[in-house]
Design a protein around this motif. Structure first.
Motif, PDB file in Angstrom:
ATOM      1  N   GLY A  26      -1.622  18.980  15.455  1.00 37.06           N
ATOM      2  CA  GLY A  26      -1.801  20.290  14.853  1.00 37.06           C
ATOM      3  C   GLY A  26      -0.884  20.612  13.693  1.00 37.06           C
ATOM      4  O   GLY A  26      -0.941  21.710  13.140  1.00 37.06           O
ATOM      5  N   ARG A  27      -0.064  19.668  13.289  1.00 39.71           N
ATOM      6  CA  ARG A  27       0.853  19.897  12.172  1.00 39.71           C
ATOM      7  C   ARG A  27       0.460  19.018  10.992  1.00 39.71           C
ATOM      8  O   ARG A  27       0.172  17.836  11.160  1.00 39.71           O
ATOM      9  CB  ARG A  27       2.296  19.600  12.584  1.00 39.71           C
ATOM     10  N   ASP A  28       0.473  19.619   9.809  1.00 41.27           N
ATOM     11  CA  ASP A  28       0.142  18.890   8.587  1.00 41.27           C
ATOM     12  C   ASP A  28       1.402  18.287   7.974  1.00 41.27           C
ATOM     13  O   ASP A  28       2.460  18.926   7.937  1.00 41.27           O
ATOM     14  CB  ASP A  28      -0.506  19.825   7.561  1.00 41.27           C
ATOM     15  N   TYR A  29       1.270  17.062   7.501  1.00 42.28           N
ATOM     16  CA  TYR A  29       2.375  16.356   6.859  1.00 42.28           C
ATOM     17  C   TYR A  29       1.936  15.905   5.464  1.00 42.28           C
ATOM     18  O   TYR A  29       0.817  15.430   5.292  1.00 42.28           O
ATOM     19  CB  TYR A  29       2.785  15.116   7.664  1.00 42.28           C
ATOM     20  N   THR A  30       2.829  16.039   4.499  1.00 41.18           N
ATOM     21  CA  THR A  30       2.637  15.480   3.162  1.00 41.18           C
ATOM     22  C   THR A  30       3.869  14.656   2.837  1.00 41.18           C
ATOM     23  O   THR A  30       4.969  15.202   2.683  1.00 41.18           O
ATOM     24  CB  THR A  30       2.455  16.582   2.101  1.00 41.18           C
ATOM     25  N   LEU A  31       3.700  13.327   2.783  1.00 41.11           N
ATOM     26  CA  LEU A  31       4.833  12.430   2.610  1.00 41.11           C
ATOM     27  C   LEU A  31       4.719  11.665   1.302  1.00 41.11           C
ATOM     28  O   LEU A  31       3.624  11.326   0.848  1.00 41.11           O
ATOM     29  CB  LEU A  31       4.912  11.426   3.766  1.00 41.11           C
ATOM     30  N   ALA A  32       5.869  11.383   0.716  1.00 41.27           N
ATOM     31  CA  ALA A  32       5.927  10.541  -0.472  1.00 41.27           C
ATOM     32  C   ALA A  32       5.733   9.092  -0.072  1.00 41.27           C
ATOM     33  O   ALA A  32       6.233   8.640   0.955  1.00 41.27           O
ATOM     34  CB  ALA A  32       7.267  10.726  -1.180  1.00 41.27           C
ATOM     35  N   SER A  33       4.996   8.362  -0.885  1.00 41.54           N
ATOM     36  CA  SER A  33       4.809   6.935  -0.669  1.00 41.54           C
ATOM     37  C   SER A  33       4.886   6.245  -2.033  1.00 41.54           C
ATOM     38  O   SER A  33       5.063   6.887  -3.062  1.00 41.54           O
ATOM     39  CB  SER A  33       3.469   6.670   0.027  1.00 41.54           C
ATOM     40  N   ALA A  34       4.784   4.932  -2.015  1.00 38.92           N
ATOM     41  CA  ALA A  34       4.832   4.181  -3.269  1.00 38.92           C
ATOM     42  C   ALA A  34       4.295   2.784  -3.024  1.00 38.92           C
ATOM     43  O   ALA A  34       4.310   2.282  -1.889  1.00 38.92           O
ATOM     44  CB  ALA A  34       6.265   4.100  -3.817  1.00 38.92           C
ATOM     45  N   SER A  35       3.831   2.154  -4.075  1.00 40.07           N
ATOM     46  CA  SER A  35       3.379   0.778  -3.967  1.00 40.07           C
ATOM     47  C   SER A  35       4.524  -0.104  -3.468  1.00 40.07           C
ATOM     48  O   SER A  35       5.698   0.214  -3.649  1.00 40.07           O
ATOM     49  CB  SER A  35       2.894   0.285  -5.322  1.00 40.07           C
ATOM     50  N   GLY A  36       4.165  -1.199  -2.804  1.00 41.26           N
ATOM     51  CA  GLY A  36       5.175  -2.113  -2.300  1.00 41.26           C
ATOM     52  C   GLY A  36       5.612  -1.846  -0.878  1.00 41.26           C
ATOM     53  O   GLY A  36       6.501  -2.521  -0.361  1.00 41.26           O
ATOM     54  N   VAL A  37       4.987  -0.829  -0.227  1.00 38.36           N
ATOM     55  CA  VAL A  37       5.280  -0.563   1.177  1.00 38.36           C
ATOM     56  C   VAL A  37       3.972  -0.619   1.963  1.00 38.36           C
ATOM     57  O   VAL A  37       2.875  -0.598   1.392  1.00 38.36           O
ATOM     58  CB  VAL A  37       5.979   0.801   1.395  1.00 38.36           C
ATOM     59  N   PHE A  38       4.079  -0.660   3.282  1.00 39.49           N
ATOM     60  CA  PHE A  38       2.900  -0.791   4.137  1.00 39.49           C
ATOM     61  C   PHE A  38       1.999   0.428   4.011  1.00 39.49           C
ATOM     62  O   PHE A  38       2.457   1.563   4.092  1.00 39.49           O
ATOM     63  CB  PHE A  38       3.337  -0.979   5.585  1.00 39.49           C
ATOM     64  N   SER A  39       0.702   0.182   3.808  1.00 40.94           N
ATOM     65  CA  SER A  39      -0.315   1.237   3.729  1.00 40.94           C
ATOM     66  C   SER A  39       0.139   2.371   2.824  1.00 40.94           C
ATOM     67  O   SER A  39       0.217   3.532   3.226  1.00 40.94           O
ATOM     68  CB  SER A  39      -0.632   1.775   5.139  1.00 40.94           C
ATOM     69  N   ALA A  40       0.389   2.017   1.576  1.00 40.09           N
ATOM     70  CA  ALA A  40       1.024   2.946   0.643  1.00 40.09           C
ATOM     71  C   ALA A  40       0.152   4.134   0.269  1.00 40.09           C
ATOM     72  O   ALA A  40       0.673   5.192  -0.090  1.00 40.09           O
ATOM     73  CB  ALA A  40       1.430   2.193  -0.627  1.00 40.09           C
ATOM     74  N   SER A  41      -1.161   3.997   0.349  1.00 37.64           N
ATOM     75  CA  SER A  41      -2.038   5.039  -0.176  1.00 37.64           C
ATOM     76  C   SER A  41      -2.664   5.936   0.887  1.00 37.64           C
ATOM     77  O   SER A  41      -3.364   6.892   0.563  1.00 37.64           O
ATOM     78  CB  SER A  41      -3.159   4.397  -1.005  1.00 37.64           C
TER      79      SER A  41
END
Length: 201
Positions: A26-41
């Motif tokens: 029930g909680r929304d998350y918005t996280l920073a990601s970047a290429s070069g990490v697992f499941s980046a997109s």
């Protein structure tokens, strides 16, 4: 292998910034990601099944929790949010992943109860109440087994590990192997081709 992989210690490709949005409990998350990490997109489908089907810790959960192979930190951020009295240890060989997990923890105000480290930095005597992992199957069976043999014995006597593995990538054979190593393993749930395994002593 050539080039960067999510299990590369220091990715050399430029980090292309991204954001990943998802909802857990029930909680929304918005996280920073970047290429070069697992499941980046996106939130990896296996991780999504794990967070939806496993038993998340509660507000009274104490002690140390381990996110093994934290990537950009979705499991870490969920654990630290739902278990505010516990300390979540986020471990990954990938330096970029660790940086993103620390950034995301800070963004959500969780830094005081999150420890982000390379595997060799974790105190040797630390025992975990819970271990959570979408383990890196693609490193190969031998390395995967070494990884689990290194970390599962660090469960506290009454601890529990939650693992998610795709069935077509060996989820059932991994369950059998863990049982052969002396662990109690229950197939807690199956969804979208993934097995959620509950591992105890």
């Amino acid at each position: 292998m050539t080039g960067d992989h999510y299990f590369t210690a220091e990715p050399t490709a430029p980090a292309q910034a991204r954001e990943v949005q998802f909802t857990v409990a029930g909680r929304d998350y918005t996280l920073a990601s970047a290429s070069g990490v697992f499941s980046a997109s996106r939130l990896d489908p296996g991780t999504a099944v794990l967070l939806r089907k496993a038993e998340l810790p509660g507000t009274a959960t104490a002690g140390a929790l381990l996110d093994l192979g934290c990537g950009f930190g979705p499991i870490t951020c969920v654990l630290a949010t739902v278990a505010p009295t516990a300390t979540t240890w986020a471990v990954d060989v990938n330096e970029r992943a660790r940086h993103l997990t620390a950034e995301n923890s800070a963004r959500l105000g969780l830094s005081e109860r999150v420890r982000v480290m390379a595997p060799e930095e974790v105190p040797a005597d630390l025992r975990f109440a819970q271990i959570w992992s979408n383990p890196p199957i693609r490193v190969g069976k031998e390395e995967l087994h070494e990884l689990l043999l290194r970390w599962l014995p660090r469960l506290a006597p009454d601890g529990v590990a939650w693992l998610v593995v795709a069935r077509h990538l060996g989820g059932d054979s991994l369950q059998r192997w863990l049982v052969e190593q002396g662990w109690q393993v229950d197939r807690h749930a199956s969804q979208k081709g993934f097995r959620v395994l509950r591992v105890t002593r």
